[in-house]
Design a protein around this motif. Structure first.
Motif, mmCIF file in Angstrom:
data_model
loop_
_atom_site.group_PDB
_atom_site.id
_atom_site.type_symbol
_atom_site.label_atom_id
_atom_site.label_comp_id
_atom_site.label_asym_id
_atom_site.label_seq_id
_atom_site.Cartn_x
_atom_site.Cartn_y
_atom_site.Cartn_z
ATOM 1 N N PHE A 194 1.021 -1.097 -0.227
ATOM 2 C CA PHE A 194 0.178 -0.004 0.124
ATOM 3 C C PHE A 194 0.864 1.303 0.030
ATOM 4 N N GLU A 195 0.296 2.346 -0.413
ATOM 5 C CA GLU A 195 0.982 3.669 -0.236
ATOM 6 C C GLU A 195 0.268 4.773 0.461
ATOM 7 N N MET A 196 0.652 5.268 1.197
ATOM 8 C CA MET A 196 -0.059 6.140 2.363
ATOM 9 C C MET A 196 -0.203 7.372 1.627
ATOM 10 N N LYS A 197 -1.536 7.992 1.455
ATOM 11 C CA LYS A 197 -1.821 9.183 0.644
ATOM 12 C C LYS A 197 -2.938 10.032 1.586
ATOM 13 N N GLU A 198 -3.049 11.156 1.103
ATOM 14 C CA GLU A 198 -3.857 11.999 1.803
ATOM 15 C C GLU A 198 -5.316 11.352 2.080
ATOM 16 N N GLU A 199 -5.833 10.536 0.776
ATOM 17 C CA GLU A 199 -7.352 9.792 0.883
ATOM 18 C C GLU A 199 -6.966 8.565 1.792
ATOM 19 N N GLY A 200 -6.050 8.341 2.415
ATOM 20 C CA GLY A 200 -5.813 6.857 2.966
ATOM 21 C C GLY A 200 -5.024 6.087 2.384
ATOM 22 N N LEU A 201 -5.091 4.602 2.538
ATOM 23 C CA LEU A 201 -4.027 3.768 1.785
ATOM 24 C C LEU A 201 -4.511 3.312 0.722
ATOM 25 N N VAL A 202 -3.741 3.565 -0.589
ATOM 26 C CA VAL A 202 -4.096 3.279 -1.869
ATOM 27 C C VAL A 202 -3.341 1.957 -2.126
ATOM 28 N N GLU A 203 -3.856 0.924 -2.674
ATOM 29 C CA GLU A 203 -3.149 -0.190 -3.192
ATOM 30 C C GLU A 203 -2.041 0.077 -4.212
ATOM 31 N N VAL A 204 -1.159 -0.874 -4.471
ATOM 32 C CA VAL A 204 0.073 -0.519 -5.133
ATOM 33 C C VAL A 204 -0.132 -2.186 -6.051
ATOM 34 N N PRO A 205 -0.674 -2.250 -7.315
ATOM 35 C CA PRO A 205 -0.728 -3.494 -7.887
ATOM 36 C C PRO A 205 0.480 -3.925 -8.449
ATOM 37 N N ASN A 206 1.422 -3.110 -8.959
ATOM 38 C CA ASN A 206 2.478 -3.442 -9.423
ATOM 39 C C ASN A 206 3.395 -3.208 -8.360
ATOM 40 N N ALA A 207 3.865 -4.234 -7.487
ATOM 41 C CA ALA A 207 4.496 -3.736 -6.334
ATOM 42 C C ALA A 207 6.237 -3.775 -6.954
ATOM 43 N N SER A 208 6.476 -4.488 -8.001
ATOM 44 C CA SER A 208 7.906 -4.656 -8.465
ATOM 45 C C SER A 208 8.363 -3.214 -8.900
ATOM 46 N N GLU A 209 7.381 -2.404 -9.721
ATOM 47 C CA GLU A 209 7.743 -1.264 -10.435
ATOM 48 C C GLU A 209 7.705 -0.265 -9.440
ATOM 49 N N PHE A 210 7.105 -0.281 -8.309
ATOM 50 C CA PHE A 210 6.991 0.710 -7.225
ATOM 51 C C PHE A 210 8.506 0.447 -6.303
ATOM 52 N N MET A 211 8.813 -0.735 -6.108
ATOM 53 C CA MET A 211 10.108 -0.819 -5.475
ATOM 54 C C MET A 211 11.465 -0.348 -6.447
ATOM 55 N N LEU A 212 11.254 -0.408 -7.383
ATOM 56 C CA LEU A 212 12.319 -0.267 -8.258
ATOM 57 C C LEU A 212 12.542 1.265 -8.911
ATOM 58 N N SER A 213 11.423 2.071 -8.468
ATOM 59 C CA SER A 213 11.460 3.263 -8.851
ATOM 60 C C SER A 213 12.340 4.223 -8.172
ATOM 61 N N GLY A 214 13.325 4.957 -8.838
ATOM 62 C CA GLY A 214 14.449 5.682 -8.293
ATOM 63 C C GLY A 214 15.551 4.934 -8.282
ATOM 64 N N LYS A 215 15.774 3.849 -8.967
ATOM 65 C CA LYS A 215 16.848 3.089 -9.303
ATOM 66 C C LYS A 215 18.119 3.796 -9.795
ATOM 67 N N PRO A 216 19.106 3.911 -9.186
ATOM 68 C CA PRO A 216 20.091 4.918 -10.272
ATOM 69 C C PRO A 216 20.602 3.961 -11.416
ATOM 70 N N GLU A 217 21.349 4.966 -12.320
ATOM 71 C CA GLU A 217 21.528 3.952 -13.379
ATOM 72 C C GLU A 217 23.189 4.265 -13.797
ATOM 73 N N GLY A 218 23.537 3.061 -14.024
ATOM 74 C CA GLY A 218 25.278 3.272 -14.025
ATOM 75 C C GLY A 218 25.960 3.256 -12.708
ATOM 76 N N ALA A 219 25.224 2.866 -11.759
ATOM 77 C CA ALA A 219 26.140 2.947 -10.317
ATOM 78 C C ALA A 219 26.445 1.412 -10.130
ATOM 79 N N SER A 220 27.727 1.606 -9.352
ATOM 80 C CA SER A 220 28.255 0.457 -9.074
ATOM 81 C C SER A 220 27.678 -0.297 -7.658
#
Length: 459
Positions: free
Chosen positions: A271-297
């Motif tokens: 889930f993701e906490m927002k102003e309107e409450g807890l919102v479901e995250v159907p694609n958890a993998s995409e959510f977890m990988l958001s912000g992954k650095p590119e080309g970092a060791s």
């Protein structure tokens, strides 16, 4: 004289805070669970038994043979929250008792109030009992979550006798108890939240749930170790135990089923906490990988199975020379001892000397994973950081590592690779024993490895 009689009716009993073991004297080690310094002193009222009640109970209870018991599939009630239904095993079972635990402010009350909103909208009678908040506070949160129907009734009460009478008179379909640590029974002189009060309160709600076929949700506070406060027997009495995980200062929340008599115990909901409450995250993998650095060791993506659900997780490692005689090692999101074991394998089998280096391993996104399938990802991230060479962003690796440096097979390999293909990964490094059993997957190059050295040579 009155004072002496009152004292005679009070008995001093010692309870174990971990398992609920009862003793007449204090002991350093609990005989039940073998934990140290868990015995606490409480005063309980001595109640005289009723001989007539015992005789009446013996006459009314008759055993049944196994062939006489009818099996009927219970129709589950959907919460209209797919992530929560997944963790519960398909929905709420009528007559079930569910315990929801988590850190303060993580969203336990918000989630259950959203469940009340959906169930009330379906025409079901819902009773929300709060022992911590006033009606005004609940109304403020309800206005933020959306519109509620009149099928939701609120009650602010902590007396167990009044709550039991209200439930029996109202006969709701769903009942929320927030929280179990605030409930008290007048026959027990101990303070609310004590071992005896929590155990007695849970027993009353268990009888109500099973006897009246009412689904009851109990909110439980957690200790600093992350377990539900009170006796461990509390978790044994309920049907389902759900834990909220994640940093309450971050937006994500993970609901994990620790115990479930009606479904799998390995499922998680994101889930993701927002102003309107807890919102479901159907694609958890995409959510977890958001912000992954590119080309970092020191960064690579691995895959873990949570029940039947594959989740891609970024594994980060940082290896640098230590300024002290004893190098520092730290692991966030996985087993610390497992990381030390993998580093020892790398030093012995690959000749990577890290005895004078600090090493830090982190599972990005706040997930906590203990599955051995991420061993290969951890090892490759450590070597990548040590040699300061980046791994291709389209590479994913998973597999269990043995002490000889071999890469052992894992389960549900095809589901893991399919999840990686959906998110655009083109190369999957998997155990050789699993690669032989796989069919070709379009757009994905599958590389089978037998040892950690083979995996390092691939990159």
């Amino acid at each position: 004289m009155v004072i002496d009689m009152a004292k005679s009716k009070m008995a001093t009993v010692f309870f174990c805070q971990n398992c609920g073991y009862e003793s007449s004297k204090w002991m350093g080690q609990c005989p039940g669970c073998r934990e140290w310094n868990t015995m606490v002193e409480e005063k309980v009222a001595a109640k005289a038994g009723s001989a007539g009640g015992s005789v009446r109970r013996k006459e009314s209870v008759q055993p049944s043979s196994l062939s006489e018991v009818s099996i009927q599939e219970e129709e589950r009630m959907s919460t209209h929250m797919a992530e929560l239904d997944r963790v519960l095993g398909g929905g709420i079972v009528p007559g079930s008792l569910t315990l929801v635990g988590g850190d303060p402010g993580i969203g336990k009350s918000t989630l259950l109030l959203q469940v009340c909103r959906h169930m009330a909208a379906d025409g079901r009678k819902v009773l929300y009992i709060s022992g911590e908040e006033s009606l005004r506070q609940i109304k403020i949160r309800a206005n933020r979550l959306g519109n509620f129907t009149d099928n939701l009734l609120l009650l602010c009460e902590t007396s167990l006798e009044i709550i039991e009478e209200t439930i029996r008179n109202m006969m709701p379909d769903i009942t929320i108890i927030d929280s179990i640590q605030t409930m008290y029974h007048e026959d027990i002189s101990a303070a609310p939240g004590s071992v005896s009060q929590v155990r007695e309160s849970t027993n009353v709600f268990l009888q109500l749930a099973k006897g009246l076929n009412i689904s009851i949700f109990i909110v439980g506070h957690v200790t600093k170790e992350g377990t539900v406060a009170g006796p461990r027997v509390l978790e044994h009495m309920v049907d389902t135990v759900l834990y909220f995980e994640g940093d309450r200062h971050a937006s994500y929340r993970i609901l994990r089923g620790v115990k479930n008599r009606f479904g799998s115990t390995n499922e998680i909901g994101v889930f993701e906490m927002k102003e309107e409450g807890l919102v479901e995250v159907p694609n958890a993998s995409e959510f977890m990988l958001s912000g992954k650095p590119e080309g970092a060791s020191g960064s690579i993506v691995s895959c873990s199975m949570e029940g039947t659900r594959p989740i891609l997780i970024e594994i980060q490692a940082l290896v640098c020379h230590s300024n002290f005689g004893i190098p520092r090692r730290q692991a966030i999101g996985t087993d610390f001892n497992r990381v030390n074991l993998l580093m020892a394998v790398l030093e012995k089998r690959l000749g990577v000397q890290m005895s004078d280096c600090d090493a830090y391993v982190n599972l990005a996104g706040g997930m906590r994973i203990m599955e051995p399938a991420i061993d290969l990802g951890i090892a490759m991230a450590i070597v990548s950081s040590f040699k300061n060479r980046a791994i291709d962003d389209k590479v994913i690796a998973f597999g269990e590592i043995g002490l000889s440096g071999e890469v052992r097979g894992v389960s549900m390999t095809e589901q893991r690779i399919s999840e990686a293909a959906k998110l655009g990964f083109t190369t999957c490094i998997v155990p050789e024993v699993n690669r032989k059993q796989l069919k070709p997957i379009e757009g994905v190059r599958i590389v089978g490895v037998k040892t950690v050295q083979d995996a390092i040579d691939c990159i």
